[in-house]
Design a protein around this motif. Structure first.
Motif, PDB file in Angstrom:
ATOM      1  N   CYS A  88       0.843  -1.202   0.000  1.00 55.63           N
ATOM      2  CA  CYS A  88       0.000   0.000   0.000  1.00 55.63           C
ATOM      3  C   CYS A  88       0.876   1.249   0.000  1.00 55.63           C
ATOM      4  O   CYS A  88       1.845   1.337   0.769  1.00 55.63           O
ATOM      5  CB  CYS A  88      -0.909   0.027   1.227  1.00 55.63           C
ATOM      6  SG  CYS A  88      -2.180  -1.258   1.283  1.00 55.63           S
ATOM      7  N   TYR A  89       0.532   2.201  -0.859  1.00 60.59           N
ATOM      8  CA  TYR A  89       1.229   3.471  -0.969  1.00 60.59           C
ATOM      9  C   TYR A  89       0.230   4.620  -0.834  1.00 60.59           C
ATOM     10  O   TYR A  89      -0.915   4.499  -1.284  1.00 60.59           O
ATOM     11  CB  TYR A  89       1.902   3.612  -2.338  1.00 60.59           C
ATOM     12  CG  TYR A  89       3.067   2.696  -2.618  1.00 60.59           C
ATOM     13  CD1 TYR A  89       4.366   3.186  -2.614  1.00 60.59           C
ATOM     14  CD2 TYR A  89       2.880   1.346  -2.912  1.00 60.59           C
ATOM     15  CE1 TYR A  89       5.450   2.353  -2.891  1.00 60.59           C
ATOM     16  CE2 TYR A  89       3.946   0.510  -3.186  1.00 60.59           C
ATOM     17  CZ  TYR A  89       5.230   1.019  -3.178  1.00 60.59           C
ATOM     18  OH  TYR A  89       6.293   0.196  -3.444  1.00 60.59           O
ATOM     19  N   SER A  90       0.681   5.741  -0.247  1.00 57.36           N
ATOM     20  CA  SER A  90      -0.094   6.976  -0.275  1.00 57.36           C
ATOM     21  C   SER A  90       0.665   8.002  -1.099  1.00 57.36           C
ATOM     22  O   SER A  90       1.855   8.258  -0.844  1.00 57.36           O
ATOM     23  CB  SER A  90      -0.308   7.541   1.130  1.00 57.36           C
ATOM     24  OG  SER A  90      -1.307   6.847   1.823  1.00 57.36           O
ATOM     25  N   VAL A  91      -0.021   8.575  -2.080  1.00 57.61           N
ATOM     26  CA  VAL A  91       0.594   9.596  -2.921  1.00 57.61           C
ATOM     27  C   VAL A  91      -0.276  10.843  -2.925  1.00 57.61           C
ATOM     28  O   VAL A  91      -1.499  10.766  -2.736  1.00 57.61           O
ATOM     29  CB  VAL A  91       0.800   9.093  -4.371  1.00 57.61           C
ATOM     30  CG1 VAL A  91       1.722   7.887  -4.400  1.00 57.61           C
ATOM     31  CG2 VAL A  91      -0.527   8.772  -5.044  1.00 57.61           C
ATOM     32  N   LEU A  92       0.372  11.981  -3.132  1.00 61.41           N
ATOM     33  CA  LEU A  92      -0.340  13.242  -3.311  1.00 61.41           C
ATOM     34  C   LEU A  92      -0.343  13.592  -4.786  1.00 61.41           C
ATOM     35  O   LEU A  92       0.683  13.511  -5.469  1.00 61.41           O
ATOM     36  CB  LEU A  92       0.331  14.361  -2.508  1.00 61.41           C
ATOM     37  CG  LEU A  92       0.361  14.200  -0.986  1.00 61.41           C
ATOM     38  CD1 LEU A  92       1.045  15.414  -0.349  1.00 61.41           C
ATOM     39  CD2 LEU A  92      -1.031  14.011  -0.417  1.00 61.41           C
ATOM     40  N   VAL A  93      -1.513  13.982  -5.286  1.00 64.60           N
ATOM     41  CA  VAL A  93      -1.686  14.371  -6.681  1.00 64.60           C
ATOM     42  C   VAL A  93      -2.328  15.752  -6.713  1.00 64.60           C
ATOM     43  O   VAL A  93      -3.376  15.962  -6.091  1.00 64.60           O
ATOM     44  CB  VAL A  93      -2.566  13.354  -7.440  1.00 64.60           C
ATOM     45  CG1 VAL A  93      -2.755  13.793  -8.888  1.00 64.60           C
ATOM     46  CG2 VAL A  93      -1.953  11.962  -7.376  1.00 64.60           C
ATOM     47  N   THR A  94      -1.705  16.670  -7.415  1.00 62.41           N
ATOM     48  CA  THR A  94      -2.230  18.032  -7.527  1.00 62.41           C
ATOM     49  C   THR A  94      -2.930  18.209  -8.864  1.00 62.41           C
ATOM     50  O   THR A  94      -2.401  17.821  -9.911  1.00 62.41           O
ATOM     51  CB  THR A  94      -1.099  19.060  -7.386  1.00 62.41           C
ATOM     52  OG1 THR A  94      -0.485  18.903  -6.097  1.00 62.41           O
ATOM     53  CG2 THR A  94      -1.635  20.486  -7.509  1.00 62.41           C
ATOM     54  N   ALA A  95      -4.111  18.787  -8.819  1.00 57.23           N
ATOM     55  CA  ALA A  95      -4.896  19.051 -10.031  1.00 57.23           C
ATOM     56  C   ALA A  95      -4.360  20.310 -10.705  1.00 57.23           C
ATOM     57  O   ALA A  95      -4.943  21.393 -10.613  1.00 57.23           O
ATOM     58  CB  ALA A  95      -6.371  19.205  -9.684  1.00 57.23           C
ATOM     59  N   ASP A  96      -3.234  20.152 -11.431  1.00 60.66           N
ATOM     60  CA  ASP A  96      -2.541  21.300 -12.017  1.00 60.66           C
ATOM     61  C   ASP A  96      -2.513  21.241 -13.550  1.00 60.66           C
ATOM     62  O   ASP A  96      -1.696  21.907 -14.186  1.00 60.66           O
ATOM     63  CB  ASP A  96      -1.120  21.391 -11.471  1.00 60.66           C
ATOM     64  CG  ASP A  96      -0.306  20.122 -11.676  1.00 60.66           C
ATOM     65  OD1 ASP A  96      -0.828  19.169 -12.319  1.00 60.66           O
ATOM     66  OD2 ASP A  96       0.842  20.051 -11.199  1.00 60.66           O
ATOM     67  N   GLN A  97      -3.408  20.428 -14.136  1.00 57.16           N
ATOM     68  CA  GLN A  97      -3.454  20.298 -15.582  1.00 57.16           C
ATOM     69  C   GLN A  97      -4.729  20.947 -16.147  1.00 57.16           C
ATOM     70  O   GLN A  97      -5.562  21.456 -15.388  1.00 57.16           O
ATOM     71  CB  GLN A  97      -3.395  18.816 -15.970  1.00 57.16           C
ATOM     72  CG  GLN A  97      -2.139  18.105 -15.501  1.00 57.16           C
ATOM     73  CD  GLN A  97      -0.867  18.708 -16.056  1.00 57.16           C
ATOM     74  OE1 GLN A  97      -0.721  18.853 -17.276  1.00 57.16           O
ATOM     75  NE2 GLN A  97       0.061  19.090 -15.176  1.00 57.16           N
ATOM     76  N   THR A  98      -4.876  20.931 -17.452  1.00 58.00           N
ATOM     77  CA  THR A  98      -6.066  21.493 -18.095  1.00 58.00           C
ATOM     78  C   THR A  98      -7.317  20.808 -17.541  1.00 58.00           C
ATOM     79  O   THR A  98      -7.382  19.572 -17.500  1.00 58.00           O
ATOM     80  CB  THR A  98      -5.998  21.276 -19.616  1.00 58.00           C
ATOM     81  OG1 THR A  98      -4.803  21.900 -20.112  1.00 58.00           O
ATOM     82  CG2 THR A  98      -7.221  21.866 -20.301  1.00 58.00           C
TER      83      THR A  98
END
Length: 553
Positions: A262-272
């Protein structure tokens, strides 16, 4: 629930073995049934919990006491395990056939445990038969307490992503294949949160993101056979947590997530602002199985691109990813002190166990083994036999040696319950050698360990110079690549009977697992281990035996 009304201290200890004054309780009632669903477009029987697949998320906080009353409405016995949750002093709640009598059809059992001094991302699943291939799994999240700083800003939302390979054959059919000496073969597809994406722009979005905001994705490989690679179109993933440990925050275009991890990642909504695909595909297979889930930007317009980002090619990339994983030594964990205050690299190793996996035919049927021993579960759970003082009626200690005798693990396979003695508070080095052409992933229940090395070839003592003795991640699973080895280190300080198992379901069912019995010297005390719960069902040779005197303080 009636035992909650008992005011006697020792009765409370026996009834709710994880009572901690002032720590909150979370209560759940689970009804476990079959439902006809079509994860890959083919109707089949799937195990659901409260009519949900995947099952309900357990959203807890450090030191919460979790109480789950499980009603088994299946036509077979059932157990659940809490993969990665360290049941401190409490292997009675581990939910494996070596520790517990299964819940009979039509009956119920209440699990009671505490997520003591832990944070992170875990999951639960059924351990009986081949039930894991039929579903019954779900996320178990342990959040940090409000007063403990977390090394990243609070995300806008927290998403569950349970990915895994899947068979369209029922678990009953799969079990018959193994019982008759055959292999499971290749899975039929990959699913994400119980679904396979159509990849044609018609799927309803599984996740949504507000432009400019950052989200936490908790990703677990809940499959039965294959490693997976996960990635998101047009986005990078910042790794922040791995199986209960905050990590150095490296940024990845994709991640290999091996079975049970199990991994936790952060994803930023920085695209179109539009739709994007979350992609999961099998790794190290002749042809990839692929699935997608749609991520939709709030207020966005436009479908996801039809072209999916490719997975990395080859083994070297995956080895490099492992070496890039590092413990964040300055971050707090479940307690105010930093994670890295435990200097494991300066502790002398008191025991080395080298485990070499093998497979072969016994009586014309396929079996998997460790150091020549292929485990079977006796009628009486190992822990119960030990507790009642009759281990000889269920197993023998130490039939497996700490390393293969003569270096040969293929000549003979001995089918028997596989239990080794773990000396209390030994600092143990465990080496896994994979001589096969396919991946292995190993999980140790009851403990977190330091994953200090993964390398190709064969292990020798000289390889210790390559260990990471400073900031290896404290975790509970480790992958072992084909014709490679892996090394872990841990202190055997958790009293109980603990399962060390491969996460490949076929291998596990056919014997590639063992148990570590860890008992403190002298008389067992409640300070070292909780007593047998009052609600524990009994089976096998102990069913009609008088109960031993309870543990005392």
């Amino acid at each position: 629930m009636g035992c909650l009304n008992n005011l006697l201290f020792l009765s409370l200890i026996s009834c709710f073995v994880v009572v901690q004054s002032g720590d909150p309780y979370l209560f759940y009632t689970w009804n476990v049934n079959y439902a006809t669903l079509s994860p890959l477009g083919v109707p089949q029987k799937v195990i659901v919990i409260n009519n949900q697949f995947p099952g309900p998320k357990i959203n807890s906080t450090t030191n919460n006491n979790i109480v789950i009353n499980v009603f088994n409405n299946l036509d077979e016995p059932l157990l659940f395990t809490w993969n990665g949750v360290q049941q401190r002093r409490n292997s009675w709640q581990e939910g494996t056939l070596g520790t517990n009598c299964p819940i009979p059809p039509g009956a119920n059992f209440t699990y009671q445990f505490q997520v003591k001094d832990q944070i992170g991302t875990y999951y639960y699943y059924p351990t009986t038969s081949l039930h894991r291939a039929a579903g019954g799994y779900g996320l178990l999240a342990v959040n940090s307490r409000a007063l403990i700083p977390v090394p990243f800003d609070h995300p806008e939302d927290d998403y569950t992503v349970l990915v895994g390979d899947w068979y369209t054959k029922s678990h009953v059919t799969l079990k018959k294949l193994l019982d008759t000496g055959r292999s499971l073969g290749r899975p039929n597809g990959v699913i994400i949160n119980g679904k396979r994406g159509k990849m044609d722009g018609t799927d309803e979005p599984m996740f949504s993101m507000i432009p400019g905001k950052t989200y936490r994705y908790r990703i677990c490989n809940v499959g039965v056979k294959n490693s997976l690679n996960v990635r998101i179109q047009g986005h990078t993933m910042k790794l922040v947590e791995l199986e209960g440990s905050h990590t150095v925050q490296n940024v990845y275009d994709s991640l290999d997530v091996h079975l049970g991890q199990c991994y936790s990642v952060l994803v930023t909504a920085d695209q179109t602002p539009k739709d994007y695909y979350f992609v999961a595909s099998t790794r190290f297979t002749k042809s990839d199985l692929v699935s997608t889930a749609t991520i939709r930007y709030v207020g966005g317009a436009g479908p996801a691109e039809a072209t999916l980002p490719p997975a990395p090619v080859g083994w070297v990339w995956s080895f490099s990813q492992f070496r890039s994983l590092r413990w964040n030594l300055t971050a707090s964990a479940a307690r105010p002190n930093p994670q890295g205050s435990y200097h494991y690299g300066k502790i002398n190793i008191t025991r080395t166990i080298k485990l070499v996996s093998s497979k072969g035919k016994v009586g014309g049927k396929l079996r998997y083994a460790v150091n020549g021993v292929s485990h079977i579960d006796p009628e009486t759970p190992l822990k119960l036999a030990e507790y009642y003082g009759v281990p000889e009626k269920a197993f023998k200690y130490g039939i497996m040696k700490d390393e293969p005798e003569g270096g040969d693990v293929k000549s003979n396979i001995n089918i028997a319950p596989n239990v080794i003695n773990g000396t209390f508070r030994d600092f143990v080095e465990i080496i896994f050698e994979n001589h096969d052409k396919s991946m292995e992933t190993w999980h140790l229940s009851g403990y977190a360990f330091f994953a200090v090395a993964v390398e190709p070839g064969r292990w020798t003592p000289e390889k210790r110079k390559n260990y990471n003795l400073v900031d290896a991640v404290s975790r509970n699973t480790i992958q072992v690549y084909p014709n490679s080895w892996a090394a872990i280190m841990t202190t055997i300080d958790n009293a109980g009977m603990w399962n060390l198992r491969t996460m490949q379901l076929e291998r596990q069912y056919l014997g590639q697992q063992l148990y570590i019995s860890t008992r403190p010297p002298g008389r067992t005390s409640l300070r070292d281990e909780y007593d047998l719960p009052l609600n524990a069902p009994l089976c096998g040779v102990v069913k009609d035996l008088p109960k031993p005197p309870p543990y005392t303080l």
